[in-house]
Design an enzyme around this catalytic site. Sequence first.
Site, short mmCIF file in Angstrom:
data_model
loop_
_atom_site.label_atom_id
_atom_site.label_comp_id
_atom_site.label_asym_id
_atom_site.label_seq_id
_atom_site.Cartn_x
_atom_site.Cartn_y
_atom_site.Cartn_z
N PRO A 151 0.82 -1.22 0.00
CG PRO A 151 0.19 -0.81 2.24
CD PRO A 151 1.05 -1.71 1.38
CE LYS A 176 -0.32 -3.04 -7.53
NZ LYS A 176 -0.14 -1.58 -7.56
N PRO A 177 4.22 -1.84 -6.12
CG PRO A 177 5.50 -0.01 -6.81
CD PRO A 177 5.21 -1.45 -7.14
CG LEU A 180 -1.96 7.30 -4.73
CD1 LEU A 180 -2.72 7.53 -3.44
CD2 LEU A 180 -2.18 8.48 -5.68
CD GLU A 251 0.18 -8.92 7.74
OE1 GLU A 251 -0.58 -8.46 8.60
OE2 GLU A 251 0.94 -9.88 7.95
CB CYS A 285 -2.78 -1.09 9.15
SG CYS A 285 -1.06 -1.46 9.46
CD GLU A 382 -8.13 0.76 7.91
OE1 GLU A 382 -8.49 0.36 6.79
OE2 GLU A 382 -7.04 0.47 8.42
P1 NAD Z 1 -5.51 -0.79 -1.34
O1 NAD Z 1 -6.13 -2.09 -0.97
O2 NAD Z 1 -6.33 0.18 -2.10
O3 NAD Z 1 -4.21 -1.00 -2.22
C1 NAD Z 1 -3.15 -1.81 -1.74
C2 NAD Z 1 -2.39 -2.35 -2.95
O4 NAD Z 1 -3.26 -3.23 -3.66
C3 NAD Z 1 -1.96 -1.28 -3.94
O5 NAD Z 1 -0.69 -1.64 -4.46
C4 NAD Z 1 -3.03 -1.37 -5.00
O6 NAD Z 1 -2.59 -0.91 -6.26
C5 NAD Z 1 -3.28 -2.86 -5.02
N1 NAD Z 1 -4.58 -3.27 -5.59
C6 NAD Z 1 -5.71 -2.56 -5.68
N2 NAD Z 1 -6.67 -3.30 -6.29
C7 NAD Z 1 -6.12 -4.51 -6.55
C8 NAD Z 1 -6.59 -5.70 -7.17
N3 NAD Z 1 -7.83 -5.81 -7.62
N4 NAD Z 1 -5.76 -6.75 -7.27
C9 NAD Z 1 -4.49 -6.66 -6.81
N5 NAD Z 1 -3.97 -5.55 -6.23
C10 NAD Z 1 -4.78 -4.49 -6.10
O7 NAD Z 1 -4.95 -0.16 0.03
P2 NAD Z 1 -4.26 1.25 0.22
O8 NAD Z 1 -5.34 2.27 0.16
O9 NAD Z 1 -3.06 1.38 -0.66
O10 NAD Z 1 -3.70 1.11 1.70
C11 NAD Z 1 -4.46 1.37 2.82
C12 NAD Z 1 -4.96 0.11 3.45
O11 NAD Z 1 -3.86 -0.75 3.76
C13 NAD Z 1 -5.66 0.34 4.76
O12 NAD Z 1 -6.82 -0.43 4.84
C14 NAD Z 1 -4.64 -0.13 5.80
O13 NAD Z 1 -5.19 -0.52 7.03
C15 NAD Z 1 -4.00 -1.24 5.08
N6 NAD Z 1 -2.68 -1.55 5.65
C16 NAD Z 1 -2.55 -2.69 6.39
C17 NAD Z 1 -1.33 -2.99 6.97
C18 NAD Z 1 -1.16 -4.26 7.77
O14 NAD Z 1 -0.01 -4.66 7.97
N7 NAD Z 1 -2.21 -4.90 8.23
C19 NAD Z 1 -0.25 -2.13 6.80
C20 NAD Z 1 -0.41 -0.98 6.04
C21 NAD Z 1 -1.65 -0.70 5.46
#
Ligand code: NAD
Length: 484
Positions: A151, A176-177, A180, A251, A285, A382
């Site tokens: 994320p 895959k980052p 953003l 996660e 998170c 959240e």
């Molecule tokens: P997101 O789920 O929107 O995106 C995370 C990643 O998934 C990005 O790289 C995104 O491009 C990718 N992605 C999006 N759609 C996808 C799909 N259909 N298939 C595969 N990959 C896809 O999350 P975000 O907005 O980037 O991050 C915030 C979230 O991450 C929050 O819910 C936060 O709690 C969580 N988070 C959890 C932890 C943990 O360790 N539990 C740590 C950090 C962040």
Amino acid sequence: MLDVPNALLIDGCWRKEATGGTLALVDPVTEQRWHQVPAAGPQEIEEAVSVAARAFRKADWAMVSPRDRATVMYRLAALIRENAEDLAGLESHNVGKPIGDARDEILGGASCLEYYAGGISRFGGETLPVAAQGFDYTLRVPIGVVVAIVPWNFPFPMACWKVAPALATGNAVILKPASLTPLTALALGGLAMEAGVPAGVLQVVAGRGSEIGDTLVAHPLVGKIAFTGETATGAHILQVAAPDIKRVSLELGGKSPNIIFADADVEAAAAAAPMAVFGNTGQDCCARSRVLVEEPIYDSFMEAFVEATRGLVVGDPLDESTQVGPMISAGQRERVEQYIALARDEGGRLLCGGERPFETGYYLAPTIIDGLPSSSRVCQEEIFGPVACVIPFHDEAEAVALANDTEYGLSGSVWTRDLTRALRVARAVESGVLSVNTNSSVHLEAPFGGLKHSGFGRDLGREAMCLYTELKNIFVSVTDEDLT
Ligand code: NAD
């Protein structure tokens, strides 16, 4: 001076053009577009996966001796340390993260690589005393092609938490980052090549999850998906990965409690509470966003909590004194403001914050709300921004019930001087990690991850190495005759 990355890393080569268009990066402080990188499309994903599968089959990494793999990883950690200031500047600029936090995160990434480099030669199977006559042992073998999806809130640490144990155990990794925040992941790929990670063993493909996610996750040559992100995205990934029985670790989100009992060191708890929820501008998170306070100390705790929050330095992330920077994007801030409006509509009391402190930049003042029931959306969902909800409780049973009254189960804190109670509550709270008399819950050496809708599988610690390997059991028949 490290160049600002502007290309994808596929098969050891930089790609300045890709079929997914471009990812425009907007500075969260100036709101101006400042950089762009190419976005992978399905074509680049196909290519990266077949390169990774070939690199894995050729076994030019998995069969490298553990000691030599460790040497390369130590070299990568050293390169990260050498370039730490540049990497921290890049992360701070891209995410809007205070420079001090960014520096700690970059150095933490180096420590993570060193931890797993040190762990490689101590990670193996065991010999088992089975009843049958012979010799039984287990082997840990790499899974193959691992896709690490991370994320935007902690781009560099999340990448290292996955890349380090996956490489240590001999896998080929595609990182895959988030769209953003691709920069430090791409820089990590460049430094990995410089350190001697063979071409194709670590590739970095920036791109939009909505466009390339399914291709990556469903690809038959991919063996494991290690994902950090939103719960809804995780649930989708699980479905896409299911038909092929892929290994998945998730996660996900959190809504973690910070439980303050009346016998706690209230001054210390109140001093620590602001950064436990407003650190990284609440985009964490593990944010302790549900603050549960025992009734006798409610007023005194709240007075100190609000005062400490008002004292936080919100400002330019490049200023060393800044504690809270802007949010990642205009859209994310609007989403959080909608929650604040909802809290007001539902009768919540805003004790501080709620406003945009500056005209420019995606800033939002740290916000504390009380007066809402635990069942309200603001206390349940959240928010992922600088918003804390505070709820009073009468006794231990109610504290535990409130802590568990959420779909999430990632982390949490308990503050009390009664050690027996601390142990009881720590066990009863449904979370993957929990801290007593501190809000620190991430340790490289210890497993990190969630229960319930916060996911499954663990990052960090020895557990992560287990999750990037398959466990094989081998029995060798050895009869008495063989031994005579
Ligand atoms: P997101 O789920 O929107 O995106 C995370 C990643 O998934 C990005 O790289 C995104 O491009 C990718 N992605 C999006 N759609 C996808 C799909 N259909 N298939 C595969 N990959 C896809 O999350 P975000 O907005 O980037 O991050 C915030 C979230 O991450 C929050 O819910 C936060 O709690 C969580 N988070 C959890 C932890 C943990 O360790 N539990 C740590 C950090 C962040």
